[in-house]
Scaffold this motif. Structure first.
Motif, mmCIF file in Angstrom:
data_model
loop_
_atom_site.group_PDB
_atom_site.id
_atom_site.type_symbol
_atom_site.label_atom_id
_atom_site.label_comp_id
_atom_site.label_asym_id
_atom_site.label_seq_id
_atom_site.Cartn_x
_atom_site.Cartn_y
_atom_site.Cartn_z
ATOM 1 N N SER A 49 80.145 -27.943 13.451
ATOM 2 C CA SER A 49 80.122 -28.934 14.617
ATOM 3 C C SER A 49 78.856 -29.848 14.589
ATOM 4 N N HIS A 50 77.918 -29.574 13.620
ATOM 5 C CA HIS A 50 76.596 -30.278 13.754
ATOM 6 C C HIS A 50 76.239 -30.480 12.217
ATOM 7 N N ILE A 51 77.013 -31.821 11.764
ATOM 8 C CA ILE A 51 76.935 -32.159 10.511
ATOM 9 C C ILE A 51 75.913 -33.247 10.039
ATOM 10 N N VAL A 52 75.029 -33.025 9.134
ATOM 11 C CA VAL A 52 74.254 -33.902 8.729
ATOM 12 C C VAL A 52 74.666 -34.673 7.541
ATOM 13 N N VAL A 53 74.872 -35.843 7.175
ATOM 14 C CA VAL A 53 75.481 -36.350 5.928
ATOM 15 C C VAL A 53 74.560 -37.374 5.396
ATOM 16 N N PHE A 54 74.106 -37.129 4.237
ATOM 17 C CA PHE A 54 73.384 -38.102 3.290
ATOM 18 C C PHE A 54 74.084 -39.001 2.426
ATOM 19 N N VAL A 70 76.023 -35.578 13.358
ATOM 20 C CA VAL A 70 74.814 -35.679 14.351
ATOM 21 C C VAL A 70 73.856 -36.291 13.875
ATOM 22 N N GLY A 71 73.808 -36.496 12.337
ATOM 23 C CA GLY A 71 72.945 -37.022 11.663
ATOM 24 C C GLY A 71 73.123 -38.022 10.388
ATOM 25 N N ALA A 72 72.565 -39.158 10.099
ATOM 26 C CA ALA A 72 73.034 -39.873 8.896
ATOM 27 C C ALA A 72 71.584 -40.816 8.557
ATOM 28 N N PRO A 73 71.744 -41.092 7.344
ATOM 29 C CA PRO A 73 70.646 -42.196 6.824
ATOM 30 C C PRO A 73 70.988 -43.424 7.272
ATOM 31 N N LYS A 74 70.451 -43.826 8.512
ATOM 32 C CA LYS A 74 70.494 -45.143 9.123
ATOM 33 C C LYS A 74 69.890 -46.179 8.308
ATOM 34 N N ASP A 75 68.841 -46.027 7.663
ATOM 35 C CA ASP A 75 68.229 -46.945 6.908
ATOM 36 C C ASP A 75 68.964 -47.471 5.830
ATOM 37 N N ASN A 92 69.011 -40.682 13.103
ATOM 38 C CA ASN A 92 68.696 -41.504 11.851
ATOM 39 C C ASN A 92 67.542 -40.316 11.156
ATOM 40 N N VAL A 93 68.208 -39.716 10.025
ATOM 41 C CA VAL A 93 67.427 -38.684 9.291
ATOM 42 C C VAL A 93 66.761 -39.278 8.006
ATOM 43 N N LYS A 103 63.358 -34.392 11.717
ATOM 44 C CA LYS A 103 64.482 -34.922 12.493
ATOM 45 C C LYS A 103 65.774 -33.831 12.139
ATOM 46 N N ILE A 104 65.898 -33.714 10.688
ATOM 47 C CA ILE A 104 67.141 -32.843 10.379
ATOM 48 C C ILE A 104 67.052 -31.365 11.035
ATOM 49 N N ASN A 105 65.857 -30.750 10.893
ATOM 50 C CA ASN A 105 65.649 -29.528 11.375
ATOM 51 C C ASN A 105 65.826 -29.408 12.791
ATOM 52 N N ALA A 106 65.318 -30.584 13.779
ATOM 53 C CA ALA A 106 65.425 -30.579 15.181
ATOM 54 C C ALA A 106 67.201 -30.564 15.256
ATOM 55 N N LEU A 107 67.813 -30.974 14.603
ATOM 56 C CA LEU A 107 69.524 -31.306 14.769
ATOM 57 C C LEU A 107 69.944 -29.976 14.853
ATOM 58 N N ASP A 108 69.360 -28.754 14.288
ATOM 59 C CA ASP A 108 70.116 -27.518 14.258
ATOM 60 C C ASP A 108 71.230 -27.721 13.454
#
Length: 309
Positions: A49-54, A70-75, A92-93, A103-108
């Motif tokens: 449920s807490h996915i970070v995708v690059f 919850v996180g993606a490379p907005k740049d 923005n990770v 920032k990635i770590n903070a998103l758990d």
């Protein structure tokens, strides 16, 4: 011809009981999925449920499946995924080449999805959360694209939906190959970067045009490298392609299109492609930033068909 793209390796996936609690204890006593990928074997909690995708292609696929991140490379967000750049609920990770570990770590996160641009960061990212490589294999685009799409579908509990999306792509691809079959014209694919050209052929990052759609290459023995084979204006003129596909790297990296007079120089103007109006500028946000996802694969098929009408 199509059938060579419809088979792919069986995913190595196993369901197991996960008795170890996550950082906040919410993952205890639930199923997990163990998956083998290019960089190793990773255990992922079922339906994270807490996915970070690059990987931008993976983000497209999650978007198509209706799965939030919850996180993606907005740049480095292409226009067709602009909503993620504007969404304050998505952190923005960093960039695709420079993750922001804090920032990635903070998103758990309970899952991180990466591809070739982040391969060197795999070990560090794995210390934060289960990290899975879902980059496309340029030498076997369709098989790896399908494998990755089904894998993502299984990880997020949307396997049936993923297969349905792939079936649509299969139908579209079959139609596209039929339309292009018999076209004897030959193509050269170029990346323009600050006044210099690199050529890409079969098995390359842009080889989809040749390997999947069947467009004949103007050069059979181009070096297969991440940054292509550096070529001169003279090489391009001597190759004399009927179709010249141009990808302007500056347009996505520098945010400003390259100098058109520099790109369409006197030697390039000597090619059959230029003379016949077949110097085709491909969308760099699709071909350079993205690729390997449901949306970009669909758009790549459309763009080539439209260009070669």
């Amino acid at each position: 011809m199509l059938m060579k793209y419809l088979t792919f390796p069986t995913l190595i996936i196993a369901l197991a009981s996960c008795n170890n609690a996550g950082k906040n204890g919410e993952h205890s006593s639930v199923d997990s999925i163990t998956v083998s990928h290019k960089l190793g074997t990773t255990k992922v909690v079922a339906s994270p449920s807490h996915i970070v995708v690059f990987d931008i292609g993976a983000l497209e696929t999650l978007d198509q499946l209706g799965v939030p991140v919850v996180g993606a490379p907005k740049d480095n967000m292409p226009d067709h995924l602009a909503k993620y750049g504007a969404d304050k609920a998505v952190t923005n990770v960093g960039s695709v080449k420079e993750p922001n570990y804090e920032k990635i770590n903070a998103l758990d996160p309970d899952l991180i999805l990466i591809s070739a641009r982040q391969e060197q960061f795999y070990d560090e990212l794995s210390k934060i959360a289960p990290t899975v490589f879902v980059g496309v294999d340029n030498k076997d685009y369709m098989a790896s694209f399908k494998k990755n799409t089904e894998l993502i579908g299984q990880l997020v509990g949307k396997e049936a939906e993923a297969k349905a999306k792939l079936a649509v792509i299969d139908g579209k691809l079959k139609s596209a190959i039929g339309q292009l079959e018999g076209d004897g014209h030959k193509a050269l694919i170029l990346l323009h970067n600050n006044g210099r050209f690199s050529a890409y052929g079969k098995g390359s990052r842009f080889g989809f045009i040749h390997d999947v759609l069947g467009v004949k290459p103007a050069q059979e023995k181009l070096e297969v490298a991440i940054h292509g084979q550096k070529v001169s204006n003279e090489f391009i003129a001597e190759t004399n392609p009927d179709y010249l596909f141009m990808i302007d790297r500056n347009a996505v990296v520098a945010g400003k299109a390259g100098n058109k007079d520099e790109i369409e120089n006197k030697l390039i103007q000597q090619t059959n492609a230029y003379k016949n109006g077949k110097l085709i500028y491909l969308n760099p946000q699709i071909w350079y930033l993205s690729g390997g996802g449901i949306t970009s694969t669909d758009m790549m098929i459309d763009e080539i068909l439209q260009a070669l009408k």
